[in-house]
Design a protein around this motif. Structure first.
Motif, PDB file in Angstrom:
ATOM      1  N   ASN A 193      -2.886   0.329  -1.937  1.00  0.00           N
ATOM      2  CA  ASN A 193      -3.085  -0.855  -1.104  1.00  0.00           C
ATOM      3  C   ASN A 193      -2.491  -2.116  -1.712  1.00  0.00           C
ATOM      4  OD1 ASN A 193      -4.458   0.288   1.141  1.00  0.00           O
ATOM      5  ND2 ASN A 193      -6.288   0.522  -0.107  1.00  0.00           N
ATOM      6  N   ILE A 194      -2.517  -2.223  -3.030  1.00  0.00           N
ATOM      7  CA  ILE A 194      -1.948  -3.403  -3.679  1.00  0.00           C
ATOM      8  C   ILE A 194      -0.431  -3.346  -3.709  1.00  0.00           C
ATOM      9  CG2 ILE A 194      -1.732  -4.624  -5.892  1.00  0.00           C
ATOM     10  CD1 ILE A 194      -4.707  -3.903  -6.390  1.00  0.00           C
ATOM     11  N   PHE A 195       0.112  -2.214  -4.189  1.00  0.00           N
ATOM     12  CA  PHE A 195       1.562  -2.120  -4.370  1.00  0.00           C
ATOM     13  C   PHE A 195       2.299  -1.575  -3.149  1.00  0.00           C
ATOM     14  CE2 PHE A 195      -0.217  -2.008  -8.664  1.00  0.00           C
ATOM     15  CZ  PHE A 195       0.502  -3.040  -9.245  1.00  0.00           C
ATOM     16  N   GLY A 196       1.560  -0.956  -2.227  1.00  0.00           N
ATOM     17  CA  GLY A 196       2.196  -0.421  -1.025  1.00  0.00           C
ATOM     18  C   GLY A 196       2.095  -1.337   0.173  1.00  0.00           C
ATOM     19  N   TYR A 197       1.021  -2.141   0.228  1.00  0.00           N
ATOM     20  CA  TYR A 197       0.790  -3.003   1.379  1.00  0.00           C
ATOM     21  C   TYR A 197       0.685  -4.495   1.016  1.00  0.00           C
ATOM     22  CZ  TYR A 197      -0.099   0.776   4.754  1.00  0.00           C
ATOM     23  OH  TYR A 197       0.015   1.837   5.594  1.00  0.00           O
ATOM     24  N   ILE A 198      -0.220  -4.832   0.103  1.00  0.00           N
ATOM     25  CA  ILE A 198      -0.520  -6.249  -0.125  1.00  0.00           C
ATOM     26  C   ILE A 198       0.682  -7.007  -0.690  1.00  0.00           C
ATOM     27  CG2 ILE A 198      -1.966  -7.882  -1.377  1.00  0.00           C
ATOM     28  CD1 ILE A 198      -4.235  -5.785  -1.254  1.00  0.00           C
ATOM     29  N   ILE A 199       1.240  -6.534  -1.803  1.00  0.00           N
ATOM     30  CA  ILE A 199       2.378  -7.244  -2.407  1.00  0.00           C
ATOM     31  C   ILE A 199       3.614  -7.202  -1.518  1.00  0.00           C
ATOM     32  CG2 ILE A 199       3.951  -7.353  -4.386  1.00  0.00           C
ATOM     33  CD1 ILE A 199       1.641  -6.462  -6.158  1.00  0.00           C
ATOM     34  N   PRO A 200       4.018  -6.033  -0.954  1.00  0.00           N
ATOM     35  CA  PRO A 200       5.157  -6.049  -0.029  1.00  0.00           C
ATOM     36  C   PRO A 200       4.954  -7.008   1.140  1.00  0.00           C
ATOM     37  CG  PRO A 200       4.703  -3.810  -0.696  1.00  0.00           C
ATOM     38  CD  PRO A 200       3.579  -4.649  -1.230  1.00  0.00           C
ATOM     39  N   GLY A 201       3.724  -7.080   1.661  1.00  0.00           N
ATOM     40  CA  GLY A 201       3.449  -7.998   2.766  1.00  0.00           C
ATOM     41  C   GLY A 201       3.663  -9.450   2.356  1.00  0.00           C
ATOM     42  N   ILE A 202       3.200  -9.811   1.163  1.00  0.00           N
ATOM     43  CA  ILE A 202       3.402 -11.170   0.659  1.00  0.00           C
ATOM     44  C   ILE A 202       4.888 -11.462   0.467  1.00  0.00           C
ATOM     45  CG2 ILE A 202       3.032 -12.680  -1.346  1.00  0.00           C
ATOM     46  CD1 ILE A 202       0.290 -11.244  -1.688  1.00  0.00           C
ATOM     47  N   LEU A 203       5.618 -10.489  -0.058  1.00  0.00           N
ATOM     48  CA  LEU A 203       7.062 -10.656  -0.270  1.00  0.00           C
ATOM     49  C   LEU A 203       7.791 -10.862   1.055  1.00  0.00           C
ATOM     50  CD1 LEU A 203       7.648  -7.899  -2.992  1.00  0.00           C
ATOM     51  CD2 LEU A 203       7.795 -10.381  -3.327  1.00  0.00           C
ATOM     52  N   ILE A 204       7.387 -10.128   2.089  1.00  0.00           N
ATOM     53  CA  ILE A 204       8.016 -10.275   3.403  1.00  0.00           C
ATOM     54  C   ILE A 204       7.706 -11.652   3.993  1.00  0.00           C
ATOM     55  CG2 ILE A 204       7.940  -9.461   5.810  1.00  0.00           C
ATOM     56  CD1 ILE A 204       7.598  -6.611   4.614  1.00  0.00           C
ATOM     57  N   ALA A 205       6.466 -12.096   3.849  1.00  0.00           N
ATOM     58  CA  ALA A 205       6.095 -13.422   4.355  1.00  0.00           C
ATOM     59  C   ALA A 205       6.917 -14.508   3.651  1.00  0.00           C
ATOM     60  CB  ALA A 205       4.602 -13.660   4.154  1.00  0.00           C
ATOM     61  N   PHE A 206       7.094 -14.375   2.340  1.00  0.00           N
ATOM     62  CA  PHE A 206       7.887 -15.345   1.580  1.00  0.00           C
ATOM     63  C   PHE A 206       9.352 -15.299   2.015  1.00  0.00           C
ATOM     64  CE2 PHE A 206      10.334 -16.518  -2.268  1.00  0.00           C
ATOM     65  CZ  PHE A 206       9.880 -17.819  -2.418  1.00  0.00           C
ATOM     66  N   PHE A 207       9.902 -14.101   2.146  1.00  0.00           N
ATOM     67  CA  PHE A 207      11.284 -13.933   2.594  1.00  0.00           C
ATOM     68  C   PHE A 207      11.511 -14.591   3.951  1.00  0.00           C
ATOM     69  CE2 PHE A 207      13.132 -11.120   5.879  1.00  0.00           C
ATOM     70  CZ  PHE A 207      14.481 -11.434   5.706  1.00  0.00           C
ATOM     71  N   SER A 216      -3.904  -5.249   6.046  1.00  0.00           N
ATOM     72  CA  SER A 216      -4.209  -3.823   6.179  1.00  0.00           C
ATOM     73  C   SER A 216      -4.447  -3.172   4.825  1.00  0.00           C
ATOM     74  CB  SER A 216      -3.079  -3.101   6.928  1.00  0.00           C
ATOM     75  OG  SER A 216      -1.889  -3.083   6.162  1.00  0.00           O
ATOM     76  N   GLY A 217      -3.912  -3.791   3.764  1.00  0.00           N
ATOM     77  CA  GLY A 217      -4.180  -3.289   2.412  1.00  0.00           C
ATOM     78  C   GLY A 217      -5.474  -3.817   1.845  1.00  0.00           C
ATOM     79  N   ILE A 218      -5.847  -5.012   2.229  1.00  0.00           N
ATOM     80  CA  ILE A 218      -7.106  -5.598   1.746  1.00  0.00           C
ATOM     81  C   ILE A 218      -8.302  -4.819   2.295  1.00  0.00           C
ATOM     82  CG2 ILE A 218      -8.564  -7.657   1.870  1.00  0.00           C
ATOM     83  CD1 ILE A 218      -5.943  -9.306   1.884  1.00  0.00           C
ATOM     84  N   PHE A 219      -8.152  -4.301   3.519  1.00  0.00           N
ATOM     85  CA  PHE A 219      -9.224  -3.531   4.147  1.00  0.00           C
ATOM     86  C   PHE A 219      -8.768  -2.078   4.308  1.00  0.00           C
ATOM     87  CE2 PHE A 219      -9.863  -7.898   5.509  1.00  0.00           C
ATOM     88  CZ  PHE A 219     -11.213  -8.083   5.201  1.00  0.00           C
ATOM     89  N   PRO A 220      -9.115  -1.206   3.356  1.00  0.00           N
ATOM     90  CA  PRO A 220      -8.702   0.206   3.432  1.00  0.00           C
ATOM     91  C   PRO A 220      -9.252   0.877   4.684  1.00  0.00           C
ATOM     92  CG  PRO A 220      -9.582  -0.344   1.258  1.00  0.00           C
ATOM     93  CD  PRO A 220      -9.901  -1.489   2.159  1.00  0.00           C
ATOM     94  N   GLY A 221      -8.479   1.801   5.236  1.00  0.00           N
ATOM     95  CA  GLY A 221      -8.918   2.516   6.429  1.00  0.00           C
ATOM     96  C   GLY A 221     -10.013   3.534   6.128  1.00  0.00           C
ATOM     97  N   ASP A 222     -10.989   3.590   6.997  1.00  0.00           N
ATOM     98  CA  ASP A 222     -12.046   4.597   6.890  1.00  0.00           C
ATOM     99  C   ASP A 222     -11.802   5.618   8.014  1.00  0.00           C
ATOM    100  OD1 ASP A 222     -14.277   6.160   6.758  1.00  0.00           O
ATOM    101  OD2 ASP A 222     -15.719   4.500   6.726  1.00  0.00           O
ATOM    102  N   PHE A 223     -11.093   6.686   7.685  1.00  0.00           N
ATOM    103  CA  PHE A 223     -10.678   7.645   8.709  1.00  0.00           C
ATOM    104  C   PHE A 223     -11.798   8.585   9.129  1.00  0.00           C
ATOM    105  CE2 PHE A 223      -6.806   5.985   6.990  1.00  0.00           C
ATOM    106  CZ  PHE A 223      -5.926   5.966   8.065  1.00  0.00           C
ATOM    107  N   ASP A 224     -12.934   8.515   8.450  1.00  0.00           N
ATOM    108  CA  ASP A 224     -14.096   9.294   8.855  1.00  0.00           C
ATOM    109  C   ASP A 224     -15.013   8.507   9.790  1.00  0.00           C
ATOM    110  OD1 ASP A 224     -13.411  11.576   7.380  1.00  0.00           O
ATOM    111  OD2 ASP A 224     -14.234  10.693   5.537  1.00  0.00           O
ATOM    112  N   ASP A 225     -14.849   7.210   9.796  1.00  0.00           N
ATOM    113  CA  ASP A 225     -15.641   6.359  10.684  1.00  0.00           C
ATOM    114  C   ASP A 225     -14.721   5.271  11.249  1.00  0.00           C
ATOM    115  OD1 ASP A 225     -17.445   4.868  12.076  1.00  0.00           O
ATOM    116  OD2 ASP A 225     -18.626   4.232  10.326  1.00  0.00           O
ATOM    117  N   ARG A 226     -14.075   5.585  12.347  1.00  0.00           N
ATOM    118  CA  ARG A 226     -13.077   4.677  12.911  1.00  0.00           C
ATOM    119  C   ARG A 226     -13.689   3.453  13.585  1.00  0.00           C
ATOM    120  NH1 ARG A 226      -7.910   6.941  13.003  1.00  0.00           N
ATOM    121  NH2 ARG A 226      -7.866   9.099  12.291  1.00  0.00           N
TER     122      ARG A 226
END
Length: 207
Positions: free
Chosen positions: A53-67, A98-108
């Motif tokens: 969530n940090i390296f796959g979603y949160i940081i890439p998302g911040i980088l895209i917003a900055f770009f 979406s990275g800050i809030f991990p998905g709960d696939f057992d309780d949608r």
């Protein structure tokens, strides 16, 4: 130099996402890229959820917003509309959400799953808003007009392959990964153009 920093930010986002994805999948032999959602690498019960969530979603998302800020500034004087930068900026912000809030696939119906889903779908919706509003702006620039066709091609293909899970129901994960790839190709392509903006702009002025 500012354009290069913004461009590098956009280039680092897909690179970081891909590297993190490859490492996480290699460490999860039970995980199937054919049937599992990308978000399941960081689901609430995943053993290494925060690494993803940090390296796959949160940081890439911040980088895209900055770009997105530098991308718009390189041609922003040609329009009063803020739709292009709003779209790509919030696409990055919502990817981070979406990275800050991990998905709960057992309780949608859980709060964390709802927020994760809002982040995921919001990321894509705002991407479409930005990606479809940029070509009009790009056509006004001698430098950026060459980016119109590739940018639109990547955007339309995300919609085409978005239908994949409904057609190939036995391997829905492939379609999602193609859409992710096209999304990051859009970001990476425009980030590369932005990185070389000053150099190629000066060459165009001399011709």
């Amino acid at each position: 130099m500012k354009n290069k920093r913004f461009g590098l930010s956009g280039l680092m986002a897909p690179l970081l996402f891909v590297i993190t994805y490859v490492i996480m999948v290699s460490q999860s032999p039970e995980y199937s890229s054919f049937t599992k959602a990308v978000s399941e690498l960081g689901s609430i019960d995943a053993p290494n959820k925060w690494l993803w969530n940090i390296f796959g979603y949160i940081i890439p998302g911040i980088l895209i917003a900055f770009f997105s800020i530098g991308h718009f500034k390189s041609m922003g004087s040609m329009t009063k509309s803020k739709l292009p930068v709003i779209g790509i900026f919030f696409s990055g912000v919502l990817m981070s959400l979406s990275g800050i809030f991990p998905g709960d696939f057992d309780d949608r119906t859980s709060i964390t799953m709802i927020l994760h889903t809002l982040g995921s779908f919001g990321c894509y919706i705002f991407f479409l808003l930005g990606a479809f509003s940029y070509p009009k702006l790009m056509r006004k620039s001698k430098y950026w007009k060459s980016a119109v066709f590739p940018s639109l091609a990547f955007t339309w293909l995300t919609i085409v392959f978005g239908a994949w899970p409904f057609i190939f129901t036995q391997m829905p994960g492939i379609g999602q990964r193609i859409v992710f790839s096209l999304y990051f190709l859009w970001v990476g392509f425009n980030a590369l153009k932005l990185y070389y903006y000053e150099l190629e702009k000066d060459e165009l002025l001399l011709t």
